[in-house]
Design a protein around this motif. Structure first.
Motif, PDB file in Angstrom:
ATOM      1  N   ALA A 277     -19.337 -22.285 -24.434  1.00 25.52           N
ATOM      2  CA  ALA A 277     -19.337 -20.823 -24.518  1.00 25.52           C
ATOM      3  C   ALA A 277     -20.199 -20.330 -23.361  1.00 25.52           C
ATOM      4  O   ALA A 277     -21.318 -20.812 -23.167  1.00 25.52           O
ATOM      5  N   THR A 278     -19.672 -19.392 -22.604  1.00 33.18           N
ATOM      6  CA  THR A 278     -20.424 -18.827 -21.483  1.00 33.18           C
ATOM      7  C   THR A 278     -20.655 -17.347 -21.740  1.00 33.18           C
ATOM      8  O   THR A 278     -19.703 -16.604 -21.974  1.00 33.18           O
ATOM      9  N   LEU A 279     -21.912 -16.951 -21.735  1.00 35.55           N
ATOM     10  CA  LEU A 279     -22.249 -15.532 -21.850  1.00 35.55           C
ATOM     11  C   LEU A 279     -22.140 -14.948 -20.453  1.00 35.55           C
ATOM     12  O   LEU A 279     -22.681 -15.518 -19.499  1.00 35.55           O
TER      13      LEU A 279
ATOM     14  N   SER B 198     -27.803 -21.744 -16.376  1.00 35.56           N
ATOM     15  CA  SER B 198     -27.679 -20.340 -15.992  1.00 35.56           C
ATOM     16  C   SER B 198     -26.911 -20.328 -14.674  1.00 35.56           C
ATOM     17  O   SER B 198     -26.923 -21.305 -13.929  1.00 35.56           O
ATOM     18  N   ALA B 199     -26.231 -19.229 -14.432  1.00 33.64           N
ATOM     19  CA  ALA B 199     -25.459 -19.119 -13.200  1.00 33.64           C
ATOM     20  C   ALA B 199     -25.460 -17.664 -12.749  1.00 33.64           C
ATOM     21  O   ALA B 199     -25.663 -16.759 -13.555  1.00 33.64           O
ATOM     22  N   SER B 200     -25.217 -17.475 -11.459  1.00 29.67           N
ATOM     23  CA  SER B 200     -25.108 -16.113 -10.932  1.00 29.67           C
ATOM     24  C   SER B 200     -24.044 -16.092  -9.848  1.00 29.67           C
ATOM     25  O   SER B 200     -23.965 -17.004  -9.024  1.00 29.67           O
ATOM     26  N   ILE B 201     -23.222 -15.029  -9.884  1.00 31.35           N
ATOM     27  CA  ILE B 201     -22.220 -14.858  -8.824  1.00 31.35           C
ATOM     28  C   ILE B 201     -22.646 -13.758  -7.861  1.00 31.35           C
ATOM     29  O   ILE B 201     -21.915 -13.401  -6.958  1.00 31.35           O
TER      30      ILE B 201
ATOM     31  N   LEU C 159     -20.765 -10.637 -22.789  1.00 26.02           N
ATOM     32  CA  LEU C 159     -19.566 -11.049 -23.516  1.00 26.02           C
ATOM     33  C   LEU C 159     -19.553 -12.567 -23.608  1.00 26.02           C
ATOM     34  O   LEU C 159     -20.165 -13.263 -22.803  1.00 26.02           O
ATOM     35  N   VAL C 160     -18.868 -13.090 -24.633  1.00 29.11           N
ATOM     36  CA  VAL C 160     -18.792 -14.534 -24.853  1.00 29.11           C
ATOM     37  C   VAL C 160     -17.414 -15.003 -24.406  1.00 29.11           C
ATOM     38  O   VAL C 160     -16.396 -14.545 -24.918  1.00 29.11           O
ATOM     39  N   PHE C 161     -17.407 -15.907 -23.439  1.00 27.34           N
ATOM     40  CA  PHE C 161     -16.177 -16.458 -22.874  1.00 27.34           C
ATOM     41  C   PHE C 161     -16.138 -17.937 -23.241  1.00 27.34           C
ATOM     42  O   PHE C 161     -16.917 -18.726 -22.725  1.00 27.34           O
ATOM     43  N   ARG C 162     -15.249 -18.295 -24.163  1.00 28.60           N
ATOM     44  CA  ARG C 162     -15.158 -19.696 -24.615  1.00 28.60           C
ATOM     45  C   ARG C 162     -14.019 -20.409 -23.900  1.00 28.60           C
ATOM     46  O   ARG C 162     -12.954 -19.822 -23.706  1.00 28.60           O
ATOM     47  N   ILE C 163     -14.261 -21.655 -23.534  1.00 28.83           N
ATOM     48  CA  ILE C 163     -13.167 -22.483 -23.005  1.00 28.83           C
ATOM     49  C   ILE C 163     -13.112 -23.775 -23.817  1.00 28.83           C
ATOM     50  O   ILE C 163     -14.101 -24.181 -24.424  1.00 28.83           O
ATOM     51  N   LYS C 164     -11.932 -24.389 -23.825  1.00 23.40           N
ATOM     52  CA  LYS C 164     -11.722 -25.580 -24.662  1.00 23.40           C
ATOM     53  C   LYS C 164     -12.127 -26.878 -23.966  1.00 23.40           C
ATOM     54  O   LYS C 164     -12.542 -27.825 -24.600  1.00 23.40           O
ATOM     55  N   SER C 165     -11.981 -26.907 -22.617  1.00 25.91           N
ATOM     56  CA  SER C 165     -12.317 -28.140 -21.909  1.00 25.91           C
ATOM     57  C   SER C 165     -13.097 -27.841 -20.623  1.00 25.91           C
ATOM     58  O   SER C 165     -12.537 -27.230 -19.721  1.00 25.91           O
ATOM     59  N   PRO C 166     -14.362 -28.238 -20.537  1.00 30.29           N
ATOM     60  CA  PRO C 166     -15.182 -28.775 -21.635  1.00 30.29           C
ATOM     61  C   PRO C 166     -15.505 -27.670 -22.650  1.00 30.29           C
ATOM     62  O   PRO C 166     -15.627 -26.502 -22.262  1.00 30.29           O
TER      63      PRO C 166
ATOM     64  N   LYS D 214     -24.682 -12.343 -13.955  1.00 29.91           N
ATOM     65  CA  LYS D 214     -25.393 -13.543 -14.424  1.00 29.91           C
ATOM     66  C   LYS D 214     -24.648 -14.122 -15.627  1.00 29.91           C
ATOM     67  O   LYS D 214     -24.003 -13.385 -16.384  1.00 29.91           O
ATOM     68  N   MET D 215     -24.741 -15.440 -15.785  1.00 31.68           N
ATOM     69  CA  MET D 215     -24.061 -16.134 -16.872  1.00 31.68           C
ATOM     70  C   MET D 215     -24.995 -17.180 -17.470  1.00 31.68           C
ATOM     71  O   MET D 215     -25.882 -17.681 -16.785  1.00 31.68           O
ATOM     72  N   VAL D 216     -24.741 -17.506 -18.742  1.00 29.10           N
ATOM     73  CA  VAL D 216     -25.453 -18.599 -19.401  1.00 29.10           C
ATOM     74  C   VAL D 216     -24.399 -19.419 -20.132  1.00 29.10           C
ATOM     75  O   VAL D 216     -23.664 -18.891 -20.965  1.00 29.10           O
TER      76      VAL D 216
END
Length: 187
Positions: free
Chosen positions: A55-57, A16-19, A45-52, A63-65
């Motif tokens: 998926a980050t909500l 989990s993360a928070s900014i 929202l779902v933010f996907r990255i390829k490396s690594p 807040k993020m997961v």
């Protein structure tokens, strides 16, 4: 000393993360057309990255997961990458994300079969109801994890907050199974 060395594989790290600031998810959706955002179904929202590959909500609260990483390090790197990508896209983020590992899921193979019926009788804090689920559920206190143990000698460890806890849990359980002669090795 255990007869075999368990093969452990980290399958998923959840962080989990928070900014510590609010975000306008609609603006993020307009800036990054690849994100998935369906506010009528889910508030994040779902933010996907390829490396690594993760998926980050992301929620409007800031807040993020992050899920899908294969190590603590990858998980932290993924959240930092998402924040950096958002900043590059013009989203004003004042602080760096505060990241906390919430759960690590790992699989392991102990290298031998297990007497689950006997294990259920001999291991403390264990539950085995084969009519409902084919594995034994063992709750370990130190480190605090839950291990699903199967007759094949394979297991799933969940609830760890550090990778070292996964290895310690698997080692402790394997040693306990050996001491109680619950492992079966084919010669």
């Amino acid at each position: 000393m255990p007869q075999t060395k368990p093969i452990v594989s980290i399958e998923n790290v959840v962080a989990s993360a928070s900014i510590d600031q609010r975000l306008d998810l609609n603006i993020i959706t307009q800036t990054f057309p690849d994100v998935e955002y369906h506010p009528d179904q889910f508030p994040g929202l779902v933010f996907r990255i390829k490396s690594p590959k993760t998926a980050t909500l992301i929620f409007s609260s800031g807040k993020m997961v992050c899920t899908g990483a294969k190590s603590e390090e990858q998980s932290i790197k993924a959240v930092r990458s998402v924040v950096q990508i958002l900043r590059k896209g013009g989203v004003k983020i004042k602080k760096d994300a505060v990241i906390v590992i919430q759960n690590i899921v790992a699989s392991a193979n102990l290298g031998g079969k297990i007497h689950l019926e006997q294990a259920a009788r001999n291991l403390p804090r264990s539950m085995y109801e084969p009519e409902q689920f084919p594995g034994l559920i063992h709750r370990m206190l130190d480190p605090k994890t839950v291990i699903l143990l199967f007759a094949s000698g394979k297991l799933v460890c969940t609830g760890a907050k550090k990778e070292s806890d996964v290895y310690r849990s698997v080692h402790n359980l394997h040693t306990l199974l050996e001491e109680k002669r619950l492992m079966i090795y084919e010669s």
